[in-house]
Design a protein around this motif. Structure first.
Motif, PDB file in Angstrom:
ATOM      1  N   GLU A  23      -3.483  43.871 -38.021  1.00 32.14           N
ATOM      2  CA  GLU A  23      -4.298  43.403 -36.712  1.00 32.14           C
ATOM      3  C   GLU A  23      -5.021  41.535 -37.377  1.00 32.14           C
ATOM      4  OE1 GLU A  23      -5.018  47.806 -36.405  1.00 32.14           O
ATOM      5  OE2 GLU A  23      -6.978  46.487 -36.313  1.00 32.14           O
ATOM      6  N   ALA A  24      -5.597  40.960 -36.234  1.00 24.63           N
ATOM      7  CA  ALA A  24      -5.875  39.510 -36.269  1.00 24.63           C
ATOM      8  C   ALA A  24      -6.971  38.981 -35.227  1.00 24.63           C
ATOM      9  CB  ALA A  24      -4.525  38.767 -36.919  1.00 24.63           C
ATOM     10  N   PRO A  25      -7.580  39.612 -34.983  1.00 22.12           N
ATOM     11  CA  PRO A  25      -8.750  39.212 -33.714  1.00 22.12           C
ATOM     12  C   PRO A  25      -9.450  38.292 -33.976  1.00 22.12           C
ATOM     13  CG  PRO A  25      -9.604  41.165 -34.799  1.00 22.12           C
ATOM     14  CD  PRO A  25      -8.276  41.314 -35.724  1.00 22.12           C
ATOM     15  N   GLY A  26     -10.049  37.214 -33.427  1.00 20.22           N
ATOM     16  CA  GLY A  26      -9.887  35.928 -33.817  1.00 20.22           C
ATOM     17  C   GLY A  26      -9.307  34.925 -34.492  1.00 20.22           C
ATOM     18  N   TYR A  27      -8.167  35.344 -34.467  1.00 17.47           N
ATOM     19  CA  TYR A  27      -7.445  33.583 -34.552  1.00 17.47           C
ATOM     20  C   TYR A  27      -6.297  33.679 -34.355  1.00 17.47           C
ATOM     21  CZ  TYR A  27      -9.493  35.311 -39.902  1.00 17.47           C
ATOM     22  OH  TYR A  27     -10.646  35.285 -40.684  1.00 17.47           O
ATOM     23  N   THR A  68      12.148  39.417 -40.256  1.00 15.17           N
ATOM     24  CA  THR A  68      11.884  38.699 -38.813  1.00 15.17           C
ATOM     25  C   THR A  68       9.916  38.960 -38.719  1.00 15.17           C
ATOM     26  OG1 THR A  68      13.996  38.929 -37.857  1.00 15.17           O
ATOM     27  CG2 THR A  68      11.835  38.672 -36.800  1.00 15.17           C
ATOM     28  N   ILE A  69       8.904  37.980 -38.692  1.00 18.39           N
ATOM     29  CA  ILE A  69       8.187  37.684 -37.713  1.00 18.39           C
ATOM     30  C   ILE A  69       7.899  37.581 -36.509  1.00 18.39           C
ATOM     31  CG2 ILE A  69       7.693  34.950 -38.121  1.00 18.39           C
ATOM     32  CD1 ILE A  69       5.803  35.866 -39.811  1.00 18.39           C
ATOM     33  N   SER A  70       6.929  38.453 -35.926  1.00 13.46           N
ATOM     34  CA  SER A  70       6.769  38.226 -34.874  1.00 13.46           C
ATOM     35  C   SER A  70       5.280  38.297 -33.890  1.00 13.46           C
ATOM     36  CB  SER A  70       7.839  39.192 -34.338  1.00 13.46           C
ATOM     37  OG  SER A  70       7.191  40.483 -33.852  1.00 13.46           O
ATOM     38  N   GLN A  71       4.714  38.621 -33.456  1.00 16.58           N
ATOM     39  CA  GLN A  71       3.323  38.111 -32.937  1.00 16.58           C
ATOM     40  C   GLN A  71       3.124  39.173 -31.762  1.00 16.58           C
ATOM     41  OE1 GLN A  71       1.728  33.831 -33.403  1.00 16.58           O
ATOM     42  NE2 GLN A  71       3.236  33.333 -32.168  1.00 16.58           N
ATOM     43  N   ASP A  72       2.206  39.286 -31.300  1.00 13.92           N
ATOM     44  CA  ASP A  72       1.875  40.140 -29.522  1.00 13.92           C
ATOM     45  C   ASP A  72       0.241  39.326 -29.609  1.00 13.92           C
ATOM     46  OD1 ASP A  72       0.668  40.778 -27.584  1.00 13.92           O
ATOM     47  OD2 ASP A  72       2.003  43.277 -28.148  1.00 13.92           O
ATOM     48  N   ARG A  73       0.742  38.336 -28.974  1.00 16.81           N
ATOM     49  CA  ARG A  73      -1.371  37.629 -28.963  1.00 16.81           C
ATOM     50  C   ARG A  73      -2.380  37.955 -28.098  1.00 16.81           C
ATOM     51  NH1 ARG A  73      -1.824  32.708 -31.661  1.00 16.81           N
ATOM     52  NH2 ARG A  73       0.040  31.839 -33.072  1.00 16.81           N
ATOM     53  N   ALA A  74      -1.512  38.806 -26.963  1.00 15.15           N
ATOM     54  CA  ALA A  74      -2.414  39.174 -26.299  1.00 15.15           C
ATOM     55  C   ALA A  74      -3.202  40.985 -27.410  1.00 15.15           C
ATOM     56  CB  ALA A  74      -1.698  40.070 -24.840  1.00 15.15           C
ATOM     57  N   LYS A  75      -2.905  41.470 -27.782  1.00 23.47           N
ATOM     58  CA  LYS A  75      -2.484  42.503 -28.907  1.00 23.47           C
ATOM     59  C   LYS A  75      -3.420  41.781 -30.429  1.00 23.47           C
ATOM     60  CE  LYS A  75       0.185  45.894 -27.045  1.00 23.47           C
ATOM     61  NZ  LYS A  75       1.407  47.375 -28.220  1.00 23.47           N
ATOM     62  N   ASN A  76      -3.466  40.272 -30.571  1.00 22.62           N
ATOM     63  CA  ASN A  76      -4.181  40.011 -31.832  1.00 22.62           C
ATOM     64  C   ASN A  76      -3.361  40.416 -32.906  1.00 22.62           C
ATOM     65  OD1 ASN A  76      -6.144  37.701 -30.676  1.00 22.62           O
ATOM     66  ND2 ASN A  76      -7.127  39.775 -29.772  1.00 22.62           N
ATOM     67  N   THR A  77      -1.682  40.799 -32.914  1.00 20.10           N
ATOM     68  CA  THR A  77      -1.474  41.508 -33.896  1.00 20.10           C
ATOM     69  C   THR A  77       0.062  40.534 -34.404  1.00 20.10           C
ATOM     70  OG1 THR A  77      -1.980  43.861 -33.010  1.00 20.10           O
ATOM     71  CG2 THR A  77      -0.046  43.882 -34.248  1.00 20.10           C
TER      72      THR A  77
END
Length: 124
Positions: A23-27, A68-77
């Motif tokens: 979890e990476a809110p603010g980044y 595999t690295i991935s991201q969900d920016r809507a979830k800040n994850t």
């Protein structure tokens, strides 16, 4: 800075899979490169994977084709899908946010100034 919080670690047999989350809110809505590092006892810290805001990724040679690295920016994850795990993958895995090298988010140049506490992965 807001804390980075990892989860998803555990114990697994060789050949198994795990998915780590951070979890990476603010980044993730700012100009940060995001990545995963790992640290095993008596071994050097190793950068595992990195991703930029456009989803371009880079990996350490030791995990290419398996992680595999991935991201969900809507979830800040941030995620790390790990397949075909080996005993040598055992380590404390932590996620990292680095603004200093943005937008060139290559795992080989990322710093670990902003990092979480980590989640332990044990492969036997």
């Amino acid at each position: 800075h807001v804390q980075l919080v990892e989860s998803g670690g555990g114990s697994v047999q060789a050949g198994g899979s795990l998915t780590l989350s951070c979890e990476a809110p603010g980044y993730m809505d700012r100009n940060y490169c995001m990545g995963w590092f790992r640290q095993a006892p008596e071994k050097q810290r190793e950068g595992v994977a990195a991703i930029d805001r456009d989803g371009i990724t880079s990996y350490a040679d030791s995990v290419k084709g398996r992680f595999t690295i991935s991201q969900d920016r809507a979830k800040n994850t941030l995620y790390l899908q790990m397949n075909s795990l080996k005993p040598e993958d055992s380590a404390l895995y932590y996620c990292v946010a680095d603004p200093s090298v943005f937008p060139v988010c290559r795992i080989g140049v990322m710093r670990t100034d902003y990092r979480g506490q980590g989640t332990q992965v044990t492969v036997s």
